[in-house]
Design a protein around this motif. Sequence first.
Motif, short mmCIF file in Angstrom:
data_model
loop_
_atom_site.label_atom_id
_atom_site.label_comp_id
_atom_site.label_asym_id
_atom_site.label_seq_id
_atom_site.Cartn_x
_atom_site.Cartn_y
_atom_site.Cartn_z
N ALA A 1 -4.83 -11.46 -11.35
CA ALA A 1 -5.40 -10.68 -10.50
C ALA A 1 -4.30 -10.14 -9.62
CB ALA A 1 -6.43 -11.44 -9.35
N THR A 2 -3.20 -10.78 -9.57
CA THR A 2 -2.09 -10.28 -8.61
C THR A 2 -1.48 -9.27 -9.54
OG1 THR A 2 -1.51 -12.69 -7.68
CG2 THR A 2 -0.03 -11.22 -7.67
N ALA A 3 -1.29 -9.44 -10.88
CA ALA A 3 -0.50 -8.55 -11.67
C ALA A 3 -1.78 -7.13 -11.67
CB ALA A 3 -0.68 -8.92 -12.97
N ALA A 4 -3.08 -7.42 -11.63
CA ALA A 4 -3.70 -6.24 -11.80
C ALA A 4 -3.62 -5.45 -10.40
CB ALA A 4 -5.33 -6.75 -11.99
N LEU A 5 -3.46 -6.08 -9.34
CA LEU A 5 -3.47 -5.31 -8.26
C LEU A 5 -1.89 -4.63 -7.97
CD1 LEU A 5 -5.03 -7.83 -5.38
CD2 LEU A 5 -5.99 -5.55 -6.14
N TRP A 6 -0.92 -5.29 -8.56
CA TRP A 6 0.26 -4.69 -8.58
C TRP A 6 0.40 -3.40 -9.37
CZ3 TRP A 6 3.41 -6.40 -4.83
CH2 TRP A 6 4.77 -5.85 -4.72
N LEU A 7 -0.26 -3.43 -10.54
CA LEU A 7 -0.34 -2.26 -11.35
C LEU A 7 -1.32 -1.35 -10.80
CD1 LEU A 7 -0.89 -4.60 -14.65
CD2 LEU A 7 0.81 -2.68 -14.42
N ALA A 8 -2.01 -1.61 -9.79
CA ALA A 8 -2.81 -0.61 -9.01
C ALA A 8 -1.99 0.22 -8.00
CB ALA A 8 -4.04 -0.98 -8.55
N ARG A 9 -0.80 -0.33 -7.72
CA ARG A 9 0.18 0.24 -6.72
C ARG A 9 0.17 1.77 -6.95
NH1 ARG A 9 4.18 -2.97 -3.84
NH2 ARG A 9 5.16 -1.19 -4.24
N ARG A 10 0.52 2.62 -6.21
CA ARG A 10 0.69 4.03 -6.37
C ARG A 10 1.78 4.23 -7.27
NH1 ARG A 10 -1.39 4.57 -1.38
NH2 ARG A 10 0.53 5.10 -0.47
N ASP A 11 2.84 3.22 -6.86
CA ASP A 11 4.14 3.56 -7.69
C ASP A 11 4.17 2.94 -8.99
OD1 ASP A 11 3.91 0.96 -6.96
OD2 ASP A 11 5.94 0.80 -6.11
N HIS A 12 2.98 2.51 -9.48
CA HIS A 12 2.82 1.83 -10.76
C HIS A 12 1.67 2.47 -11.53
CE1 HIS A 12 5.72 -1.17 -9.40
NE2 HIS A 12 5.58 -1.84 -10.55
N TYR A 13 0.60 2.91 -10.72
CA TYR A 13 -0.58 3.32 -11.30
C TYR A 13 -0.42 4.67 -12.40
CZ TYR A 13 -5.41 4.78 -12.20
OH TYR A 13 -6.57 4.94 -12.67
N ARG A 14 -1.02 4.63 -13.65
CA ARG A 14 -0.58 5.60 -14.42
C ARG A 14 -2.02 6.16 -15.15
NH1 ARG A 14 4.52 3.15 -17.61
NH2 ARG A 14 6.05 2.86 -16.00
#
Length: 433
Positions: free
Chosen positions: A171-184
């Motif tokens: 879940a931590t990884a999922a939220l980090w991937l949802a950061r605007r600097d990561h989200y694609r």
Amino acid sequence: MTDQERVTVTCAAGRITGVSDGEIVRFHSIPYSVIPGPFEDARRIPRDLRELVDATVHRPERIALSIVAPADAKALSDLPVVVYIHGGRFEHGTHGDRRADGAPNAREGIITVHIGYRVKLEGFARFHDDEPNHFRGIDDCQLGLEWVQHNIEAFGGDPTNVTLVGQSAGATAALWLARRDHYRGAFRRILAMSPCFPRESFEKRRGSLRMALGKPVTRASLTRLAEEKPAVLQRAYNRFRAVQGLDMALGPAGFDGSELADLPILLTSTRDEHYDMPIGRAIDAKGLGPTMVRLLARRMGVRGSVTEYLRSALALDPDRPMGRLIGDSANRRWVSQAADEAPGPVWVAEFIADSRPALHCEEIPQIFGLDPAMQTGAIRALFVDFVRGGTPDWKRYSATTGRHATILNIATNGVTLATDTLKMVREAFSPAR
């Protein structure tokens, strides 16, 4: 496996052969990246390396992904897709988490993808030339999501209808991937169950790792140890891990929910998370819980009134204050912070277990439909509807218009509407930056 037949799918990644029992088809341990070295960034697989992939056997030692789909799924079936990232404190776990097996999803017309990623120092040590907020383990997941976007249609999935699901470290990884600097744009919504972030960044802990290693924390130094003396590296990591006590040793730190992309997020926690952790259980069993909470609360992240937090913990369960502090510090505080700060629509749910504690990880088989008693209940229906693009049937959580939540009982499958279930952790734990 005489009772199963081989099935081959042709996609952008090559020709991939899995196994089918006539109802469900499984593709095990599909490579999705090239990793040039244990501490190097992964890369996309070059086109000239794409060939026939034997995905008939699970290979847990590989950084790979697995797919479970209905046997009758085919290109253009446009089935919803769940991408699952496993937990394990960023220390263990594989792309074969049986607690989240995709067979029940396949029977509901949902494709499930499990993504594996590098853990421990290979995935989460940081070096001087790493970009800000970059972790190789998270980047592995990013490449896995890109693979899904490029290939899942051939397996019958809809790349525009992907739900990213993670539990604990996942879940931590999922939220980090949802950061605007990561989200694609590789997923449309998130289910984050019991996320957990370290209280300090790796940079602040680099010195303790250097002392444990007896060597500089550089890419070259760790690579030599990993390749020539892996047992020495493991012992050093164990010493480093011990120094962190009850906290996560590794993982993204400095979480800020306002940096998330505007996505629908369903956030959940269990009420009692880490009651079963041996050290907390032993402390509480000796009647030392209140004393240890007073001694450790600040170190474990409490910034509000320790007296008020302890009073609330004792009111919930007078026999387990230390067990509650461990779970609140590790998981529930992050659910509260993410819910308050996320810019998009948020729903919050809390799992209970009637007259017994609801523990960390207990909700996974309930959500994924693996408990026969719960396969047709409200908890499973909530997950299936969310994955198909529906929204929970209770009010959104909002710091301004109402912190609405729901209580999901994993013992009875009951559902109860509630408000501000995380008040005690919100008031005790200020946001960590």
